[in-house]
Design a protein around this motif. Sequence first.
Motif, PDB file in Angstrom:
ATOM      1  N   CYS A 129      45.257  44.008  12.808  1.00 41.50           N
ATOM      2  CA  CYS A 129      44.362  43.651  13.894  1.00 41.50           C
ATOM      3  C   CYS A 129      45.096  42.744  14.873  1.00 41.50           C
ATOM      4  CB  CYS A 129      43.112  42.954  13.369  1.00 41.50           C
ATOM      5  SG  CYS A 129      41.999  42.471  14.714  1.00 41.50           S
TER       6      CYS A 129
ATOM      7  N   CYS B  12      35.890  38.225  13.615  1.00 36.62           N
ATOM      8  CA  CYS B  12      36.531  39.222  14.476  1.00 36.62           C
ATOM      9  C   CYS B  12      35.859  40.583  14.243  1.00 36.62           C
ATOM     10  CB  CYS B  12      38.014  39.300  14.126  1.00 36.62           C
ATOM     11  SG  CYS B  12      38.913  40.519  15.106  1.00 36.62           S
TER      12      CYS B  12
ATOM     13  N   CYS C 272      37.159  43.245  13.431  1.00 35.33           N
ATOM     14  CA  CYS C 272      37.700  43.901  12.234  1.00 35.33           C
ATOM     15  C   CYS C 272      36.985  43.407  10.980  1.00 35.33           C
ATOM     16  CB  CYS C 272      39.213  43.687  12.128  1.00 35.33           C
ATOM     17  SG  CYS C 272      39.707  41.996  11.747  1.00 35.33           S
TER      18      CYS C 272
HETATM   19 ZN   LIG Z   1      40.613  41.105  13.664  1.00 32.29          ZN
END
Ligand SMILES: [Zn+2]
Length: 259
Positions: A31, A57, A59
Amino acid sequence: MKRIGDVLTTISIPIGPASRTAARADPRPACARCQDAGWVRLEVPVNHPNFGKLFPCDCKIQEQRERARDSLKRLSNLEAFQQHSFDDFDVVEGTEDAYDEVLAFANEPSGWLYLHGGCGVGKTHLAVAAGLHIRRTNQNVLFAVVPDLLDHLRATFDPGRGVAYDDRFNAIRSAFLLILDDLGTENTTPWAREKLYQLINHRYNERLPTIITSNQEHKLIDERILSRLLDTHLTRDIKLDALDYRRRGRADYFRASRR
Ligand SMILES: [Zn+2]
C-alpha cells in the motif's frame, strides 16, 4: 579543460527500462498510501480537529471488510445443511402450499416470506432449501439463527473498532437474501432488540428478499417487527401445519438439525 557543467550534461543517467527493472526487484510496500502501516494521518491544517490523528487506511478497511465477510460465512454455515434441498423435502399434508410458495420464491426471490408453525414442521428445511437454491446464482445469501446472530453481533461489537463492526452489520443487513431462523426466541436485551429491529427495518425499507421463520406466538415478537412482518404488501404469510416433521421417521433431518 572542460567545465564541470559541460561534463554533467554529457553524463547519461539511466532512467530508462534498466532502472525500472531494478526498482521492481525492491520490496516495496503493498500500500503506497500508508506504507503498510494500516493507518494514515489526514492532510488538514494544524488547527483542524483531525490534525495529527490516525485514521484507518483504505487498505485496512478493505482487509476488515474481507474478514467480516469470512466471519459471516462461518456464521451462516449453509454448508452444514446441504441435505436440506427441495428434493429432500417430504411434501406431506399441510406443507404442500408452503412448499410451492417457497419454491416459487427461490426461483424468483422478491419480498418476504414469513414461515410459521409449530416445532419441526419443516420451516427451517424450506428456508434453507431456498437459500441453497438462490446461492447457485448469488453467493450473497446469509442464513442465521436469530439468537446466534445477536450473540455474534454482541461478541464482535467493540466501540473502539467501529469500522469492522459497522461493516459486519452492513453486510448482514444488505445481504442479497437474509434468512432469519427462529425469530422470537432471542434474548431480549434492549441492545439486541434494537439491533434486530434496525436489521429488519432496513430490509423492510429497502424491500430486500428475506425469509423469517418462527414458531412463536405473535405476542412474543417485537411489535415493530411484527407490524412489518404482517404487511401483506411485502410479506407472504405461510403457515405450515403438519405433524412434527422430525417425528415422521426422518432421522437424517433430525441429525442435521441438531448439528
Ligand atoms: Zn494502506
